[in-house]
Design a protein around this motif. Structure first.
Motif, PDB file in Angstrom:
ATOM      1  N   ASN A  96       0.933  -1.133  -0.040  1.00  0.00           N
ATOM      2  CA  ASN A  96       0.028  -0.123   0.114  1.00  0.00           C
ATOM      3  C   ASN A  96       1.110   1.205   0.085  1.00  0.00           C
ATOM      4  O   ASN A  96       1.420   1.541   0.893  1.00  0.00           O
ATOM      5  CB  ASN A  96      -0.866   0.122   1.483  1.00  0.00           C
ATOM      6  CG  ASN A  96      -1.811   1.227   1.295  1.00  0.00           C
ATOM      7  OD1 ASN A  96      -1.930   1.951   0.603  1.00  0.00           O
ATOM      8  ND2 ASN A  96      -2.488   1.329   2.378  1.00  0.00           N
ATOM      9  N   ALA A  97       0.814   2.112  -1.149  1.00  0.00           N
ATOM     10  CA  ALA A  97       1.684   3.295  -0.980  1.00  0.00           C
ATOM     11  C   ALA A  97       0.859   4.432  -0.772  1.00  0.00           C
ATOM     12  O   ALA A  97       1.179   5.422  -1.205  1.00  0.00           O
ATOM     13  CB  ALA A  97       2.519   3.341  -2.539  1.00  0.00           C
ATOM     14  N   THR A  98      -0.495   4.344  -0.437  1.00  0.00           N
ATOM     15  CA  THR A  98      -1.297   5.462   0.088  1.00  0.00           C
ATOM     16  C   THR A  98      -1.375   5.499   1.457  1.00  0.00           C
ATOM     17  O   THR A  98      -0.956   4.733   2.323  1.00  0.00           O
ATOM     18  CB  THR A  98      -2.666   5.197  -0.868  1.00  0.00           C
ATOM     19  OG1 THR A  98      -3.334   4.196   0.317  1.00  0.00           O
ATOM     20  CG2 THR A  98      -2.525   4.629  -1.884  1.00  0.00           C
ATOM     21  N   PRO A  99      -1.937   6.726   1.762  1.00  0.00           N
ATOM     22  CA  PRO A  99      -2.131   7.070   3.155  1.00  0.00           C
ATOM     23  C   PRO A  99      -3.317   6.215   3.875  1.00  0.00           C
ATOM     24  O   PRO A  99      -3.699   6.137   5.021  1.00  0.00           O
ATOM     25  CB  PRO A  99      -2.598   8.678   3.440  1.00  0.00           C
ATOM     26  CG  PRO A  99      -2.289   9.039   2.036  1.00  0.00           C
ATOM     27  CD  PRO A  99      -2.396   7.886   1.111  1.00  0.00           C
ATOM     28  N   ARG A 100      -4.231   5.468   2.908  1.00  0.00           N
ATOM     29  CA  ARG A 100      -5.447   4.974   3.368  1.00  0.00           C
ATOM     30  C   ARG A 100      -5.006   3.406   4.038  1.00  0.00           C
ATOM     31  O   ARG A 100      -4.174   2.713   3.277  1.00  0.00           O
ATOM     32  CB  ARG A 100      -6.268   4.580   2.062  1.00  0.00           C
ATOM     33  CG  ARG A 100      -7.010   6.117   1.671  1.00  0.00           C
ATOM     34  CD  ARG A 100      -7.843   5.795   0.304  1.00  0.00           C
ATOM     35  NE  ARG A 100      -6.977   5.696  -0.844  1.00  0.00           N
ATOM     36  CZ  ARG A 100      -7.425   4.998  -1.729  1.00  0.00           C
ATOM     37  NH1 ARG A 100      -8.589   4.578  -2.107  1.00  0.00           N
ATOM     38  NH2 ARG A 100      -6.653   5.168  -3.159  1.00  0.00           N
TER      39      ARG A 100
ATOM     40  N   PRO B 128       7.649   0.223   0.486  1.00  0.00           N
ATOM     41  CA  PRO B 128       9.037   0.446   0.838  1.00  0.00           C
ATOM     42  C   PRO B 128       9.050   1.866   0.697  1.00  0.00           C
ATOM     43  O   PRO B 128       8.449   2.712  -0.133  1.00  0.00           O
ATOM     44  CB  PRO B 128       9.810  -0.341   0.168  1.00  0.00           C
ATOM     45  CG  PRO B 128       8.871  -1.601  -0.532  1.00  0.00           C
ATOM     46  CD  PRO B 128       7.566  -1.145  -0.715  1.00  0.00           C
ATOM     47  N   ALA B 129      10.162   2.558   1.229  1.00  0.00           N
ATOM     48  CA  ALA B 129      10.252   4.015   1.293  1.00  0.00           C
ATOM     49  C   ALA B 129      10.195   4.608   0.073  1.00  0.00           C
ATOM     50  O   ALA B 129       9.778   5.706  -0.522  1.00  0.00           O
ATOM     51  CB  ALA B 129      11.356   4.251   2.327  1.00  0.00           C
ATOM     52  N   PRO B 130      11.082   4.029  -0.911  1.00  0.00           N
ATOM     53  CA  PRO B 130      11.125   4.673  -2.397  1.00  0.00           C
ATOM     54  C   PRO B 130       9.764   4.883  -3.114  1.00  0.00           C
ATOM     55  O   PRO B 130       9.660   5.864  -3.990  1.00  0.00           O
ATOM     56  CB  PRO B 130      11.996   3.690  -3.118  1.00  0.00           C
ATOM     57  CG  PRO B 130      12.884   2.832  -2.057  1.00  0.00           C
ATOM     58  CD  PRO B 130      11.814   2.850  -0.971  1.00  0.00           C
ATOM     59  N   TYR B 131       8.735   4.251  -2.550  1.00  0.00           N
ATOM     60  CA  TYR B 131       7.453   4.208  -3.232  1.00  0.00           C
ATOM     61  C   TYR B 131       6.287   4.883  -2.431  1.00  0.00           C
ATOM     62  O   TYR B 131       5.319   5.145  -2.705  1.00  0.00           O
ATOM     63  CB  TYR B 131       7.024   2.866  -3.784  1.00  0.00           C
ATOM     64  CG  TYR B 131       7.951   2.111  -4.705  1.00  0.00           C
ATOM     65  CD1 TYR B 131       8.039   2.619  -6.079  1.00  0.00           C
ATOM     66  CD2 TYR B 131       8.891   1.279  -4.572  1.00  0.00           C
ATOM     67  CE1 TYR B 131       8.826   1.959  -6.975  1.00  0.00           C
ATOM     68  CE2 TYR B 131      10.003   0.740  -5.239  1.00  0.00           C
ATOM     69  CZ  TYR B 131       9.746   1.092  -6.669  1.00  0.00           C
ATOM     70  OH  TYR B 131      10.724   0.466  -7.467  1.00  0.00           O
ATOM     71  N   ASP B 132       6.835   4.747  -1.127  1.00  0.00           N
ATOM     72  CA  ASP B 132       5.689   4.992   0.028  1.00  0.00           C
ATOM     73  C   ASP B 132       5.117   6.592  -0.498  1.00  0.00           C
ATOM     74  O   ASP B 132       5.845   7.338  -0.473  1.00  0.00           O
ATOM     75  CB  ASP B 132       6.182   4.912   1.392  1.00  0.00           C
ATOM     76  CG  ASP B 132       4.788   5.033   2.313  1.00  0.00           C
ATOM     77  OD1 ASP B 132       3.767   4.776   1.992  1.00  0.00           O
ATOM     78  OD2 ASP B 132       5.125   5.331   3.446  1.00  0.00           O
ATOM     79  N   LYS B 133       3.888   6.575  -0.569  1.00  0.00           N
ATOM     80  CA  LYS B 133       3.170   7.802  -0.954  1.00  0.00           C
ATOM     81  C   LYS B 133       3.588   8.396  -2.219  1.00  0.00           C
ATOM     82  O   LYS B 133       3.420   9.755  -2.315  1.00  0.00           O
ATOM     83  CB  LYS B 133       3.052   8.699   0.336  1.00  0.00           C
ATOM     84  CG  LYS B 133       2.341   7.969   1.480  1.00  0.00           C
ATOM     85  CD  LYS B 133       2.349   9.289   2.649  1.00  0.00           C
ATOM     86  CE  LYS B 133       1.731   8.629   3.773  1.00  0.00           C
ATOM     87  NZ  LYS B 133       2.476   7.147   4.283  1.00  0.00           N
ATOM     88  N   LYS B 134       4.100   7.888  -3.083  1.00  0.00           N
ATOM     89  CA  LYS B 134       4.730   8.293  -4.216  1.00  0.00           C
ATOM     90  C   LYS B 134       4.342   7.897  -5.488  1.00  0.00           C
ATOM     91  O   LYS B 134       4.810   8.075  -6.863  1.00  0.00           O
ATOM     92  CB  LYS B 134       6.439   8.030  -4.283  1.00  0.00           C
ATOM     93  CG  LYS B 134       7.103   9.054  -3.146  1.00  0.00           C
ATOM     94  CD  LYS B 134       8.481   8.497  -3.133  1.00  0.00           C
ATOM     95  CE  LYS B 134       9.252   9.471  -1.763  1.00  0.00           C
ATOM     96  NZ  LYS B 134      10.532   8.945  -1.400  1.00  0.00           N
ATOM     97  N   VAL B 135       3.201   7.099  -5.396  1.00  0.00           N
ATOM     98  CA  VAL B 135       2.623   6.309  -6.785  1.00  0.00           C
ATOM     99  C   VAL B 135       1.491   6.896  -6.902  1.00  0.00           C
ATOM    100  O   VAL B 135       0.357   6.929  -5.937  1.00  0.00           O
ATOM    101  CB  VAL B 135       2.584   4.791  -6.528  1.00  0.00           C
ATOM    102  CG1 VAL B 135       1.830   4.338  -7.739  1.00  0.00           C
ATOM    103  CG2 VAL B 135       3.701   3.979  -6.066  1.00  0.00           C
ATOM    104  N   THR B 136       1.280   7.716  -7.880  1.00  0.00           N
ATOM    105  CA  THR B 136       0.191   8.692  -8.158  1.00  0.00           C
ATOM    106  C   THR B 136      -0.989   7.940  -8.982  1.00  0.00           C
ATOM    107  O   THR B 136      -2.038   8.194  -8.958  1.00  0.00           O
ATOM    108  CB  THR B 136       0.603   9.900  -8.796  1.00  0.00           C
ATOM    109  OG1 THR B 136       1.149   9.542 -10.256  1.00  0.00           O
ATOM    110  CG2 THR B 136       1.491  10.907  -7.950  1.00  0.00           C
TER     111      THR B 136
END
Length: 197
Positions: A80-84, A109-117
């Motif tokens: 899950n790369a979103t805040p949900r 993982p950190a490189p993708y967390d909250k960075k996948v639009t």
């Protein structure tokens, strides 16, 4: 007998005057067009516009037709790369119901967390490209990224901020056909802009 002859001369003179005036008017109009840089028949005499077509420059290497594995042959990690909260588990459960082998799920993982639009990013190594394409059929609008340094055959599904739900089985089946036989890049055609005179 003289009157008809006189009337005929008058009619002839009038016709000649009209023709002469018409010729003068036409000549003046032609001169006007010449001095204004117009040939008087721009559309008819314009050079035909040529169209230049070239293959679109691909942003990533062109995909080749490839036989895709069945879901049972794909080992997936769902992140899950979103805040949900809860998206990784619910998505992993649904993918397991569809026959995929879910190895892990959790936060990205950190490189993708909250960075996948987009809806999802599928990450895999070269050995798992077919498996990554198969995984991508389950999420409309997902993107496949091949990491050349990765050696294993598992696939990471990074759930992005645009994700709402998995594709329906019917839509996934249609996407599978496209993923196995990707269309060639579209040609880009351009029309040159006419130069100012």
């Amino acid at each position: 007998m003289r009157k008809p002859r006189k009337r005929g001369r008058i009619v002839a003179a009038l016709l000649a005057s009209v023709v002469v005036l018409g010729l003068f008017g036409w000549g003046a109009l032609q001169l006007f067009h010449v001095f204004n840089g117009d040939d008087g028949d721009t559309k008819a005499n314009a050079a035909p516009q040529s169209h230049t077509c070239a293959a679109a420059a691909p942003t990533s290497p062109a995909l080749k037709p490839m036989a895709l594995p069945q879901p049972a042959g794909v080992t997936m990690n769902v992140y899950n790369a979103t805040p949900r909260g809860g998206l990784a588990k619910s998505t992993a459960d649904e993918l397991a119901k569809r026959g995929f082998k879910v190895s892990k799920f959790g936060n990205a993982p950190a490189p993708y967390d909250k960075k996948v639009t987009q809806t999802a990013l599928i990450v895999a190594g070269p050995a798992a490209e077919a498996a990554a394409r198969e995984a991508g059929t389950q999420v409309a609008g997902s993107t496949v990224k091949i990491d050349p340094t990765r050696k294993d055959k598992s696939v990471d599904l990074m759930i992005g901020s645009a994700f709402h739900t998995l594709a329906t089985p019917a839509d996934a089946a249609k996407a599978r056909v496209t993923a196995a036989n990707p269309p060639p890049p579209k040609a880009v055609c351009t029309t040159p802009t006419p130069s100012a005179r």
